[in-house]
Design a protein around this motif. Sequence first.
Motif, PDB file in Angstrom:
ATOM      1  N   ARG A  50     -29.811 -29.298 -43.222  1.00  0.00           N
ATOM      2  CA  ARG A  50     -30.032 -28.624 -41.943  1.00  0.00           C
ATOM      3  C   ARG A  50     -28.717 -28.349 -41.218  1.00  0.00           C
ATOM      4  O   ARG A  50     -28.605 -27.354 -40.503  1.00  0.00           O
ATOM      5  CB  ARG A  50     -30.961 -29.465 -41.063  1.00  0.00           C
ATOM      6  N   ARG A  51     -27.735 -29.235 -41.412  1.00  0.00           N
ATOM      7  CA  ARG A  51     -26.450 -29.069 -40.721  1.00  0.00           C
ATOM      8  C   ARG A  51     -25.442 -28.284 -41.553  1.00  0.00           C
ATOM      9  O   ARG A  51     -24.331 -28.019 -41.095  1.00  0.00           O
ATOM     10  CB  ARG A  51     -25.869 -30.439 -40.369  1.00  0.00           C
ATOM     11  N   THR A  94     -29.443 -43.175 -43.245  1.00  0.00           N
ATOM     12  CA  THR A  94     -29.782 -41.747 -43.141  1.00  0.00           C
ATOM     13  C   THR A  94     -28.560 -40.857 -42.925  1.00  0.00           C
ATOM     14  O   THR A  94     -28.708 -39.696 -42.581  1.00  0.00           O
ATOM     15  CB  THR A  94     -30.818 -41.495 -42.026  1.00  0.00           C
ATOM     16  N   ASP A 139     -31.801 -34.316 -46.108  1.00  0.00           N
ATOM     17  CA  ASP A 139     -32.427 -33.310 -45.240  1.00  0.00           C
ATOM     18  C   ASP A 139     -31.521 -32.992 -44.052  1.00  0.00           C
ATOM     19  O   ASP A 139     -31.339 -31.817 -43.695  1.00  0.00           O
ATOM     20  CB  ASP A 139     -33.784 -33.824 -44.767  1.00  0.00           C
ATOM     21  N   LYS A 140     -30.933 -34.015 -43.443  1.00  0.00           N
ATOM     22  CA  LYS A 140     -29.998 -33.787 -42.340  1.00  0.00           C
ATOM     23  C   LYS A 140     -28.823 -32.926 -42.794  1.00  0.00           C
ATOM     24  O   LYS A 140     -28.400 -31.997 -42.097  1.00  0.00           O
ATOM     25  CB  LYS A 140     -29.445 -35.121 -41.824  1.00  0.00           C
ATOM     26  N   GLU A 197     -25.573 -40.807 -40.953  1.00  0.00           N
ATOM     27  CA  GLU A 197     -24.840 -40.348 -39.771  1.00  0.00           C
ATOM     28  C   GLU A 197     -23.325 -40.477 -39.920  1.00  0.00           C
ATOM     29  O   GLU A 197     -22.571 -39.607 -39.465  1.00  0.00           O
ATOM     30  CB  GLU A 197     -25.304 -41.108 -38.528  1.00  0.00           C
TER      31      GLU A 197
END
Length: 209
Positions: A91-92, A58, A87-88, A60
């Motif tokens: 958003r970031r 995902t 998606d992460k 990181e």
Amino acid sequence: MAGPNSHDDADAPNPWQRLDDLYAVRPPWEIGHPQPVFLDLARSGAIRGRVLDVGCGTGEHVLMCADLGLEATGVDLAATALAAARDKAQRRGAAVRFLHHDARRLTELGEQFDTVLDSGLFHLLDPEDRAAFTDGLRDVLRPGGRYFMLCFSDRQPRTGATGPHRLTRDDVTAAFADSLRIDSIEPATIEITLDPAGIRAWRVAMTRE
């Protein structure tokens, strides 16, 4: 964001057909932040230039690299994990790439990188797949480029008939003998959500000469 060098299910049969099932619920290695071993490497300045994360999950570690101002790409075969990673990133506000691509076919990316990260991918490979991975890894690393790998070690007890391979130092040395220079193989820990003690692992650093 899939690119022209990524592969979808139509043209790249996925022998790990159940990989997406691992992300039906949060898997234990998705700890919500970078593995401490890689965070320490990032803070030391060892991770530099264009970065490729193989088996990125995902995302990181890709996002960690973006926070350092590095150009970072992640590849994985788990579409569910890649969707979460994208998606992460959105958003970031992180400008990164996530490609659906088989790490055993790295040469087909047609790119080179200064650093390759591997948090738990290599120990999933069967012995017959390791040569394809290491050959591709050498192709995508620039001369002087570094490969940092975190994998299960043979010190980790086996609790069932399946799961990641437990690798000895000799397993690692033999697998990469013809592709990269091994700089260090050190005991380390993979942090997981199920056990505060984590997983006994090797932290391996290599260089393409």
